[in-house]
Design an enzyme around this catalytic site. Sequence first.
Site, PDB file in Angstrom:
ATOM      1  N   HIS A 157      42.824  33.892  39.102  1.00 14.52           N
ATOM      2  CA  HIS A 157      43.536  35.106  39.533  1.00 14.52           C
ATOM      3  C   HIS A 157      43.353  35.213  41.049  1.00 14.52           C
ATOM      4  O   HIS A 157      42.276  35.547  41.533  1.00 14.52           O
ATOM      5  CB  HIS A 157      42.976  36.332  38.806  1.00 14.52           C
ATOM      6  CG  HIS A 157      43.841  37.548  38.913  1.00 14.52           C
ATOM      7  ND1 HIS A 157      44.080  38.400  37.843  1.00 14.52           N
ATOM      8  CD2 HIS A 157      44.514  38.068  39.966  1.00 14.52           C
ATOM      9  CE1 HIS A 157      44.878  39.380  38.247  1.00 14.52           C
ATOM     10  NE2 HIS A 157      45.134  39.207  39.534  1.00 14.52           N
ATOM     11  N   LEU A 158      44.417  34.921  41.762  1.00 14.53           N
ATOM     12  CA  LEU A 158      44.273  34.830  43.215  1.00 14.53           C
ATOM     13  C   LEU A 158      43.970  36.191  43.825  1.00 14.53           C
ATOM     14  O   LEU A 158      44.286  37.236  43.242  1.00 14.53           O
ATOM     15  CB  LEU A 158      45.524  34.198  43.831  1.00 14.53           C
ATOM     16  CG  LEU A 158      46.801  35.009  43.994  1.00 14.53           C
ATOM     17  CD1 LEU A 158      46.846  35.682  45.361  1.00 14.53           C
ATOM     18  CD2 LEU A 158      48.006  34.102  43.842  1.00 14.53           C
ATOM     19  N   HIS A 159      43.325  36.153  44.979  1.00 10.89           N
ATOM     20  CA  HIS A 159      42.943  37.374  45.683  1.00 10.89           C
ATOM     21  C   HIS A 159      42.829  37.049  47.165  1.00 10.89           C
ATOM     22  O   HIS A 159      42.460  35.946  47.546  1.00 10.89           O
ATOM     23  CB  HIS A 159      41.627  37.928  45.132  1.00 10.89           C
ATOM     24  CG  HIS A 159      40.568  36.891  44.895  1.00 10.89           C
ATOM     25  ND1 HIS A 159      40.602  36.026  43.802  1.00 10.89           N
ATOM     26  CD2 HIS A 159      39.488  36.541  45.612  1.00 10.89           C
ATOM     27  CE1 HIS A 159      39.571  35.210  43.866  1.00 10.89           C
ATOM     28  NE2 HIS A 159      38.866  35.487  44.952  1.00 10.89           N
ATOM     29  N   VAL A 160      43.158  38.028  47.989  1.00 11.44           N
ATOM     30  CA  VAL A 160      43.155  37.848  49.438  1.00 11.44           C
ATOM     31  C   VAL A 160      41.893  38.507  49.998  1.00 11.44           C
ATOM     32  O   VAL A 160      41.665  39.695  49.780  1.00 11.44           O
ATOM     33  CB  VAL A 160      44.406  38.491  50.077  1.00 11.44           C
ATOM     34  CG1 VAL A 160      44.407  38.269  51.585  1.00 11.44           C
ATOM     35  CG2 VAL A 160      45.678  37.929  49.448  1.00 11.44           C
ATOM     36  N   PHE A 209      39.784  40.711  37.319  1.00  9.02           N
ATOM     37  CA  PHE A 209      40.859  41.169  38.200  1.00  9.02           C
ATOM     38  C   PHE A 209      42.022  41.778  37.406  1.00  9.02           C
ATOM     39  O   PHE A 209      42.798  42.560  37.947  1.00  9.02           O
ATOM     40  CB  PHE A 209      41.356  40.037  39.087  1.00  9.02           C
ATOM     41  CG  PHE A 209      40.364  39.611  40.131  1.00  9.02           C
ATOM     42  CD1 PHE A 209      39.577  40.543  40.797  1.00  9.02           C
ATOM     43  CD2 PHE A 209      40.224  38.274  40.472  1.00  9.02           C
ATOM     44  CE1 PHE A 209      38.657  40.160  41.760  1.00  9.02           C
ATOM     45  CE2 PHE A 209      39.311  37.877  41.446  1.00  9.02           C
ATOM     46  CZ  PHE A 209      38.524  38.816  42.087  1.00  9.02           C
TER      47      PHE A 209
END
Length: 170
Positions: free
Chosen positions: A110-113, A14
């Site tokens: 690693h955040l993700h929507v 990411f």
Amino acid sequence: MAYIRGPKEPGCIFCNYPQEEPSRWRERLLLCQREDAYVMLNKYPFAAGHLMVVPRKHASDLGELSPSEHAALWELVRAAASALKVAVNAEGVNVGVNMGAAAGAGIAEHLHVHIVPRWRGDLNFMPVIADVKVMPDHLDGTWQRLEPYFRPLGDAPEAPSVRRRSARAR
Ligand SMILES: [Zn+2]
């Protein structure tokens, strides 16, 4: 789970993918980029057109984003969900974040929507997840179909904000 089982690439995908040349966006399934966030197809979709909106910052928790980074992320979520509905004629959309491995995040660091298009009478969420398959040809077809809808959402390649971003080099 597919992310966990798949071959490991060095570093964080990411963080790495949006640093690559626009000529590789199709291969990497990137649809558009802004200074603080970008949109890509999920390589392991729950449904055709399953997108992820990803903050540029390597953060595992929404609380690590600055107010402006947070606002930029969700502004792009809003724009992407609208574009997706039009692009695939979706009747509904699921938007969600799995924050942390315990919550089901495949790449927790690693955040993700997630944005998943839905139609009346389609399969319920869990059975679809249980039948996840990797279909590169389908993914490329989906990318080609969606890209024209998402290109206008991103920063133009020559925009000053993009030059600033590449100069910042993470
Ligand atoms: Zn990262």
